[in-house]
Design an enzyme around this catalytic site. Structure first.
Site, PDB file in Angstrom:
ATOM      1  N   ASP A   1      -4.808   3.659  -0.312  1.00  0.00           N
ATOM      2  CA  ASP A   1      -5.698   3.976  -1.143  1.00  0.00           C
ATOM      3  C   ASP A   1      -7.132   3.739  -0.665  1.00  0.00           C
ATOM      4  OD1 ASP A   1      -5.732   5.402  -3.847  1.00  0.00           O
ATOM      5  OD2 ASP A   1      -7.171   3.396  -4.241  1.00  0.00           O
TER       6      ASP A   1
ATOM      7  N   GLU B   1      -5.762   7.957   2.489  1.00  0.00           N
ATOM      8  CA  GLU B   1      -6.081   8.941   1.280  1.00  0.00           C
ATOM      9  C   GLU B   1      -7.588   8.771   1.267  1.00  0.00           C
ATOM     10  OE1 GLU B   1      -7.284   9.329  -3.066  1.00  0.00           O
ATOM     11  OE2 GLU B   1      -7.521   7.369  -1.699  1.00  0.00           O
TER      12      GLU B   1
END
Length: 683
Positions: free
Chosen positions: A405, A434
């Site tokens: 993330d 990401e």
């Protein structure tokens, strides 16, 4: 294949500088080379990798150029002759195919093409009546010498001896003697092992070949807490799903043809500043909070949320996933809630503001009071070692894929260190970035070692946007950046899906599944979930902040599910190796500004060919008609495929229909019936 023997370059005179940048023949602009070879180019086992170079020579003699692939042990494994590209550009291109994971190398060779030079001169001079006997004699001598090459196969030696004898026979006609030097047997022998001399080799460049799932696969994201969650109709209170109930959904995910089941963070969730439904600032007693607000009294990144179960339950979930053919991908979100044990034990791992408070995450005007970003500058060694420990903990529990993330909010050096450290011990571990950020950072993360990355595909919806994006991702960025085309995420519900109706969901799925070797969906896509929170580009009643019940089986039984369509797309992907490569994408043209056309072509190890043509109407609201014009050279068509009408057979893998296609083809696609053709060239 062994290299043909070449005559060595003469020794230089003593007064000539020894360290020259150019060899006998200049070789420049080699691809794929990342930062001059400082980082390896990327590949997966069995992937056809485009290689190229600019190579040239003085004068008018013919030049040959080859690419050579070396195994991790330094042995030559493949040698391909490159073909010239364009007119007068001195650019040469071809394809290499590494067969297994490891750190490979490749090099470019440029060489004097003795056969090509002789053949060109012979054709020109004999046709003009100049030096006829001399050219035939030189050809006979060339073939006689080549026939004595002990590295040449027997068929080649036989062909060359026969050609030499016939060319030297002055009782035969000039036409017959010249024809002997360009017979099919001679051309085949030259193709297998060229007649070379003055061979110049470039330096060797690194090529990191990783396992298939590093660059190929279909991902499915779901929240374990929602799978099996139920709400008491009397009290309105929720009971969370668990790993045990979530495991019951795995066979259905596998049946749709997905390879990876991706889980958002599974750790304890903080109570401080916990977000309520739809990202509200106040959470009720039963609101579960965002899984990305990691850390509570029960533990941090090395713990499991008690509502989901125990480590034994997680192990059982991983085992069940493996039983049905799925790999588990775990979210690696390097951030903490205010309740995370790190906040008390290691405040130096965060940023303390002048008022003594710890800085929470912000992306103005958005504020994430429930999340504290990490600071890698105060104690880089201690923090890095702790994260490495956590990653190894989950690897030891069967996790080989991590979806990271917001990696762009951490230093790039850290990712280079972490991924390198992990992959040296566990080369099968895959990291997905990401990162929706500036191109420079996205490219740097790819170079630093991330095996794959999210992209801006989600927001590329028109034909010009898609064509520009697909060119960039399959050509310009391909050596260091592997795309994962997710069609949606819990955070991303584009206007295209909000207002495009059910056709939009089919269109985006076709594009993602065929244009990229790796693609993914977030649960609910197959149910056409499309309602956004007002003023935001994300789902209303977002699963990030609450539980969600879905009747998967009931919706499919009622014909209101896209699951059969997704299943078919994954079946097509598995049946057609051409779709599993990235760099083989070729754009074609159409007369309609909403019709996107591209193809993928691959030559398989046994010599068979697989070619797929994709035509998509990207306007979800209407029927579009166009004339599609194909670049036939990109399709690898053999002469026997063409019928008397000059056309070839294609089969639509979505509808089962068949047509005869050629260079120009009429297409009509109704977005509300079937917005795409996925055409396989019948061989």
């Amino acid at each position: 294949m062994p290299a043909a023997k070449g005559r060595p370059v003469p020794a230089l005179e003593p007064n000539v500088p020894e360290k020259l940048r150019f060899g006998r023949f200049p070789i420049t602009d080699v691809t794929p080379v990342v930062e001059g070879g400082a980082f390896p180019a990327k590949a997966v086992a069995g992937e056809s990798i485009a290689v190229g170079a600019t190579a040239f020579r003085e004068g008018h003699d013919q030049l040959g150029v080859s690419a050579v692939l070396y195994s991790p042990r330094g042995k030559e494994k493949e040698r391909v002759r490159l073909a010239p590209v364009g007119q007068g550009l001195d650019r040469w291109e071809g394809v290499l195919t590494p067969t297994k994971a490891g750190d490979w190398e490749f090099a470019i060779e440029a060489w004097h093409d003795r056969y090509g030079t002789w053949h060109h001169n012979a054709e020109v001079k004999i046709a003009a009546g100049i030096d006829v006997e001399l050219m035939l004699a030189e050809g006979a001598a060339l073939f006689a010498e080549a026939a004595d090459d002990d590295e040449r196969d027997e068929a080649g030696r036989v062909a060359f001896r026969a050609a030499s004898a016939l060319m030297a026979d002055d009782s035969r006609s000039v036409e017959d003697r010249l024809a002997a030097g360009e017979s099919g047997e001679v051309l085949a022998a030259v193709e297998r092992l060229p007649i070379r001399e003055l061979v110049t080799e470039s330096e060797r460049f690194p090529l990191r070949v990783e396992r298939e799932r590093a660059g190929r696969g279909s991902w499915y994201e779901f929240f374990p807490r929602s799978e099996g969650a139920h709400r008491d109709p009397a009290t309105g209170e929720w009971t969370s799903g668990t790993f045990r109930t979530a495991a019951e959904r795995l066979p259905a995910v596998a049946a749709m043809g997905f390879d990876v089941i991706y889980l958002p963070p599974i750790h304890p969730i903080g109570r401080a500043f916990r977000k309520g439904p739809n990202n509200t600032l106040t959470a009720g007693a039963g609101d579960p909070g965002s899984p990305w607000a990691i850390g509570a009294a029960e533990g941090g990144h090395d713990s499991i949320h008690p509502d989901l179960g125990t480590f034994e339950d997680f192990d059982a979930f991983v085992a069940r996933a493996q039983e049905v053919g799925l790999e588990v991908a775990l979210d690696l979100a390097l951030q903490a809630s205010p309740d995370h044990p790190w906040v008390q034990d290691h405040p130096e791992w965060f940023t303390t503001r002048v008022d003594g408070s710890i800085a929470y995450a912000e992306n103005p005007p958005k504020k994430y009071q429930d999340i504290y970003p990490l600071n890698f500058d105060n104690d880089p060694e201690g923090l890095s070692k702790e994260i490495l420990r956590i990653v190894h903990l989950w690897i030891d529990r069967g996790v080989k894929i991590f979806r990271v993330d917001n990696p762009h909010t951490k230093p790039v050096w850290f990712w280079e260190w972490l991924i390198g450290k992990v992959n040296r011990k566990d080369p099968d571990v895959v990291f997905l970035a990401e990162a929706f950020t500036r191109p420079a950072m996205m490219k740097a993360l790819g170079r630093a070692g991330f095996q794959q990355s999210y992209t801006y595909f989600t927001w590329r919806n028109t034909r010009p946007e898609l064509e520009e994006f697909l060119t960039m991702i399959s050509k310009e960025w391909a050596p260091f950046y592997r795309p994962n085309f997710f069609v949606n995420t819990p955070d991303i519900l584009t206007e295209y899906l909000q207002f495009g109706g059910r056709p939009a969901f089919r269109i985006r799925a076709v594009l993602a599944a065929t244009a990229s070797p790796t693609w993914g969906v977030y649960a609910g896509y197959e149910l056409f979930e499309h309602v956004a929170r007002p003023g935001a580009e994300e789902y209303i009643d977002n699963e990030k902040y609450e539980y969600k019940e879905r009747d998967w089986a009931g919706e499919e039984a009622a014909g209101r599910s896209l699951a059969p369509y997704l299943t078919r797309l994954n079946e097509i992907r598995r049946a057609h190796p051409a779709l599993m490569d990235l760099q083989n994408l070729t754009l074609h043209s159409s007369t309609d500004d909403a019709t996107v056309v591209f193809s993928k072509h691959k030559v398989l190890p046994d010599g068979a060919k697989d070619t797929v043509i994709v035509v998509v109407n990207v306007d979800p609201h209407s029927t579009r008609e166009s004339t599609v014009t194909l670049d036939l050279a990109a399709l690898g068509l053999d002469p026997e495929l063409y019928g008397d009408d000059g056309r070839f057979r294609v089969d639509d893998l979505l509808t089962g229909q068949s047509w005869r296609w050629g260079e120009h083809n009429y297409v009509r696609l109704d977005a509300h019936v079937e917005p795409a053709h996925i055409l396989h060239v019948r061989r």
